[in-house]
Design a protein around this motif. Sequence first.
Motif, mmCIF file in Angstrom:
data_model
loop_
_atom_site.group_PDB
_atom_site.id
_atom_site.type_symbol
_atom_site.label_atom_id
_atom_site.label_comp_id
_atom_site.label_asym_id
_atom_site.label_seq_id
_atom_site.Cartn_x
_atom_site.Cartn_y
_atom_site.Cartn_z
ATOM 1 N N SER A 1 0.825 -1.208 0.000
ATOM 2 C CA SER A 1 0.000 0.000 0.000
ATOM 3 C C SER A 1 0.857 1.256 0.000
ATOM 4 N N MET A 2 1.958 1.247 0.749
ATOM 5 C CA MET A 2 2.841 2.416 0.761
ATOM 6 C C MET A 2 3.313 2.773 -0.644
ATOM 7 N N ALA A 3 3.548 1.755 -1.468
ATOM 8 C CA ALA A 3 4.027 2.004 -2.831
ATOM 9 C C ALA A 3 2.990 2.751 -3.665
ATOM 10 N N CYS A 4 1.725 2.729 -3.241
ATOM 11 C CA CYS A 4 0.665 3.411 -3.989
ATOM 12 C C CYS A 4 0.629 4.907 -3.726
ATOM 13 N N PHE A 5 1.201 5.357 -2.596
ATOM 14 C CA PHE A 5 1.066 6.783 -2.270
ATOM 15 C C PHE A 5 2.355 7.447 -1.816
ATOM 16 N N LEU A 6 3.407 6.685 -1.529
ATOM 17 C CA LEU A 6 4.684 7.274 -1.146
ATOM 18 C C LEU A 6 5.640 7.276 -2.327
ATOM 19 N N VAL B 1 12.616 3.365 6.320
ATOM 20 C CA VAL B 1 12.260 3.517 7.728
ATOM 21 C C VAL B 1 12.486 4.960 8.144
ATOM 22 N N ASP B 2 11.434 5.569 8.710
ATOM 23 C CA ASP B 2 11.536 6.974 9.085
ATOM 24 C C ASP B 2 10.515 7.257 10.180
ATOM 25 N N THR B 3 10.448 8.519 10.581
ATOM 26 C CA THR B 3 9.480 8.930 11.605
ATOM 27 C C THR B 3 8.639 10.078 11.075
ATOM 28 N N MET B 4 7.504 10.283 11.712
ATOM 29 C CA MET B 4 6.639 11.396 11.335
ATOM 30 C C MET B 4 7.322 12.736 11.632
ATOM 31 N N GLU B 5 8.113 12.774 12.689
ATOM 32 C CA GLU B 5 8.796 14.020 13.042
ATOM 33 C C GLU B 5 9.839 14.403 12.004
ATOM 34 N N HIS C 1 0.894 11.834 5.996
ATOM 35 C CA HIS C 1 0.117 10.598 5.915
ATOM 36 C C HIS C 1 0.129 9.873 7.263
ATOM 37 N N GLY C 2 -0.317 10.564 8.323
ATOM 38 C CA GLY C 2 -0.465 9.866 9.592
ATOM 39 C C GLY C 2 0.283 10.467 10.758
ATOM 40 N N GLU C 3 0.279 11.786 10.875
ATOM 41 C CA GLU C 3 1.108 12.521 11.823
ATOM 42 C C GLU C 3 1.033 11.987 13.255
ATOM 43 N N TRP C 4 -0.139 11.634 13.734
ATOM 44 C CA TRP C 4 -0.299 11.256 15.137
ATOM 45 C C TRP C 4 0.169 9.834 15.430
ATOM 46 N N TRP C 5 0.433 9.056 14.398
ATOM 47 C CA TRP C 5 0.483 7.606 14.585
ATOM 48 C C TRP C 5 1.853 7.007 14.296
ATOM 49 N N ASP C 6 2.889 7.703 14.732
ATOM 50 C CA ASP C 6 4.260 7.202 14.588
ATOM 51 C C ASP C 6 4.471 6.051 15.573
ATOM 52 N N THR C 7 4.929 4.898 15.083
ATOM 53 C CA THR C 7 5.131 3.738 15.968
ATOM 54 C C THR C 7 6.585 3.276 16.037
ATOM 55 N N THR D 1 10.589 -0.225 18.080
ATOM 56 C CA THR D 1 12.019 -0.446 18.318
ATOM 57 C C THR D 1 12.242 -0.910 19.748
ATOM 58 N N ALA D 2 11.490 -0.361 20.700
ATOM 59 C CA ALA D 2 11.620 -0.795 22.089
ATOM 60 C C ALA D 2 11.253 -2.270 22.244
ATOM 61 N N LEU D 3 10.315 -2.750 21.440
ATOM 62 C CA LEU D 3 9.899 -4.149 21.533
ATOM 63 C C LEU D 3 10.784 -5.082 20.728
ATOM 64 N N PHE D 4 11.210 -4.642 19.528
ATOM 65 C CA PHE D 4 11.868 -5.541 18.582
ATOM 66 C C PHE D 4 13.332 -5.202 18.309
ATOM 67 N N GLY D 5 13.784 -4.023 18.716
ATOM 68 C CA GLY D 5 15.057 -3.523 18.235
ATOM 69 C C GLY D 5 14.856 -2.787 16.928
ATOM 70 N N ALA D 6 15.903 -2.107 16.467
ATOM 71 C CA ALA D 6 15.779 -1.297 15.246
ATOM 72 C C ALA D 6 15.513 -2.180 14.038
ATOM 73 N N PRO D 7 14.516 -1.843 13.197
ATOM 74 C CA PRO D 7 14.203 -2.667 12.026
ATOM 75 C C PRO D 7 15.293 -2.581 10.975
ATOM 76 N N ASP D 8 15.450 -3.666 10.226
ATOM 77 C CA ASP D 8 16.460 -3.708 9.161
ATOM 78 C C ASP D 8 16.015 -2.952 7.917
ATOM 79 N N ASP D 9 14.718 -2.948 7.650
ATOM 80 C CA ASP D 9 14.205 -2.301 6.438
ATOM 81 C C ASP D 9 12.734 -1.971 6.649
ATOM 82 N N LEU D 10 12.130 -1.339 5.644
ATOM 83 C CA LEU D 10 10.744 -0.883 5.754
ATOM 84 C C LEU D 10 9.780 -2.055 5.874
ATOM 85 N N GLU D 11 10.056 -3.134 5.139
ATOM 86 C CA GLU D 11 9.186 -4.315 5.207
ATOM 87 C C GLU D 11 9.143 -4.863 6.626
#
Length: 854
Positions: A534-539, A546-550, A558-564, A569-579
């Motif tokens: 879906s991201m490929a349809c609008f980004l 991998v990025d942040t809303m800030e 596309h989703g200012e309030w909902w940065d996760t 990262t606190a649960l899983f560690g830093a992600p390797d890629d966007l997928e």
Amino acid sequence: MAIRAQELTDWEVRGFYPHVPHLGQSMETGVVMGGVTDWMTATVPGGVHYDLWAAGWIENPYYGMNSLNCEWVENRWWMYKTAFSFQPEAGEKVYLNLKGVDYKAHFYLNKEKLGFHEGMFAAVRFDITGKLKPEGNELIVLLEHAPDEMGQIGYTSRTWTQKSRFTYKWDFSTRMVPIGLWDGVSVETTGMASLDEVRLEPLLEEENGRLIASGRMTIDGDAAAGGDPVVVVSLFDDEVLVDESELVCKREGTNSLNWKLQLNVPAVRSWNPNGMGEAGLYGVRIRIEFGGKASDTWQGFTGFRTLEWIANDDAPDSALPYTVRLNGRRMYIKGVNLTPLDIQYGTVTRDRYERMVRLLKEAGVNLVRVWGGGIIEKEDFYDCCDRAGILVWQEFIQSSSGIDNVPSKDPHFLELLKETAEAALRVKRNHVSLACWSGGNELMDIEGMPSTFEDDNIEMLRRLVMEHDPGRYFLPTSASGPNEFLMIDQPGRNHDVHGPWKYGGPVEHYNQYNRSDSLLHSEFGVDGCCSTESMACFLPESERKVDTMENNPVWRHHGEWWDTLERDTALFGAPDDLEQFAMMSQWTQAEGIRYALEANRRRKFRNSGSIVWQFNEPFPNVSCTSLVDYYERPKMAYYWARKAYATKHISLRYDKLAYSAGEHFMAEVFLHNSGEAEAGSWSAQLFDETGRMHWEMNENVLMPDNGCLRITDIRWPVLDDSLEWFAVRLQLGQQDPNVYVFSLHGQHPFAWLRRLPPAQLEWSCRSTRTERGVDTHTFEVLNSGSSVAWYVSPASSHPAAPSGRPDWFCRNAHEVLMPSERRIFEISAAAGSGIEPSSFSFMSWNNNKQSGGR
């Protein structure tokens, strides 16, 4: 309501600066003033943005930050025009009917001004008898620029329009204020006697049904010689006539007549909500005969059921009733909140409504709240809910604004609100799916307490409901309090509450829902990313990282309030890629939603139900609280909510997600049943990463009748500090199991899900069946390796539709398969779509690339 109707679909539209069309030519030079745009093809129903995009005047407003370049559109005037021919027959009255005009409009037929309208939700109807030429009629609708209204942040008390507010900017959508003809336009005819309104009152009495049909008609003043009109009401079961009744209406000197008739249905097929039986529907046709021929008709559907709102178990005396009793049986609310399907709501077609309601039904939803910050949907939506057995909680068009949330008392606003309410009440009351009305979303007094009937605005709406839809339940607002938001440190005050909308963390999230005493949880959620497809349809490609809303303005758009990212990262560690980031984010959302739904359901009928915020989104977001993204791709949370809403379900109560050596893991297992008592079996296993079983139980059980049953406790001493994780697998009969995972690490407790040993999958299509225009492919998937296959889901090489929406749907996904375990997956697609079974493959989070179909 008409004898004949002709839809007007051949439209053009052109933009102007404000007031220019009224003047036409310059006072100084006499030059005819041109438009901002040229004439272009217009789609009706639709909206100006859609037409501008199709004509190349603007770029895709859903892509990147293009919508910022479209904000001039709302500040221009827009002229729609069409030419048509229509030949009335002798004795016919002719009407122009515009079902959705957005927002301030002037109307001209053959250069004669018909009138002016302000509003969005009340149909506009003009008597144009004698105003038509034999051919070549020209209709012009001139729309003024959109009014200046507030988005999500502002002052509710200063609201002054009945324009849908979410389009002015909300947390799940950008600012893109529609203008246009957002519902159908038609020329319609009646005879000299016409129906003004219709009311259906279907009554279920044991095994029989009774329909009371009533209404009002008007006879044209010139028709004095027409005699007395006759009303004929016919009731059909799948086109077979069940009963018919007629009434001669004595005029007795008046041309405005009320009428009432009764019809009977022996051995009635009752209407039941999704998961509780068939949603039996009956066709209704109402015909007026006047002067010896048909003068007006109305057609629709009805269903027979009883519906009451009753007190919750152990509820305080001060609490409103929040439990639904339908056909004499209590119904636990398995609900979702619906936003408009598109920020350009005029572009939503019957097909899109049908797909969305199909997703609702497949998810086990039995009630949908149509949110007051959005719209009163087109008739197609309510028709689809009638057929699917999904109850509708309909809010009037009011919403909170953050700075103050006090319902507006502006006299002009109240007049518009009254017009909207009356229009909605007269039409929606005839839908069997309609369960209740509500004054609006999160309306409060100046102290922040939920609004009550003491508020003049809300009391006006209550009186309108009593007048036009007596007997239907009306809530002053949602949440209706006394607490607005869930506050576990204030027990006894959490009657109908909202919030939270974020995952509370690996300890506090579970503490909050385990301690909740809400009677009804009518809005809450957890945010999560959409898929990379879906991201490929609008980004833009440069933003698919991998990025942040800030840090990233495109993501913020596309989703200012909902940065996760920080949360995940606190649960899983830093992600390797966007997928990987999208997968992590969706897992956390799914875990949070599932636990909230199951915890509420464990208090069944002390808690009357859950209504998740939100089911869908009207604009594509990188991250949002929706279960289904803009492109109708279900997230992991959709599938886990589907399990939690199943008629029969098994769940686990626990206190946290992370443990350490020396602790005891303690949990409780519950059975849930929305059906009748039934014998069944269940199993539970606790296993670790080595495949070793530490605890196992299998039992037969009598499922409780429409209830919840605690069946066992699990207590396991955590002794091995070399382990990374353990899991509990619960299964009820042959249903897909529920798997709960836990960590033995405090820091990045679920990092192990990013470095799983590879799994091997094999799959084959076992059968294909075609029913009602849908192909269903049944696949069997085998975990042929020695490792657990985590979160197995299908993928397709078939290209998505130009809209970006996939043309297929899988009923189950994100399943955990043990070694040597097989699982059935059902994938449906429209018959004739060209989607073949060979286009599907199956992957897991730890899928081995050597896996394949067979």
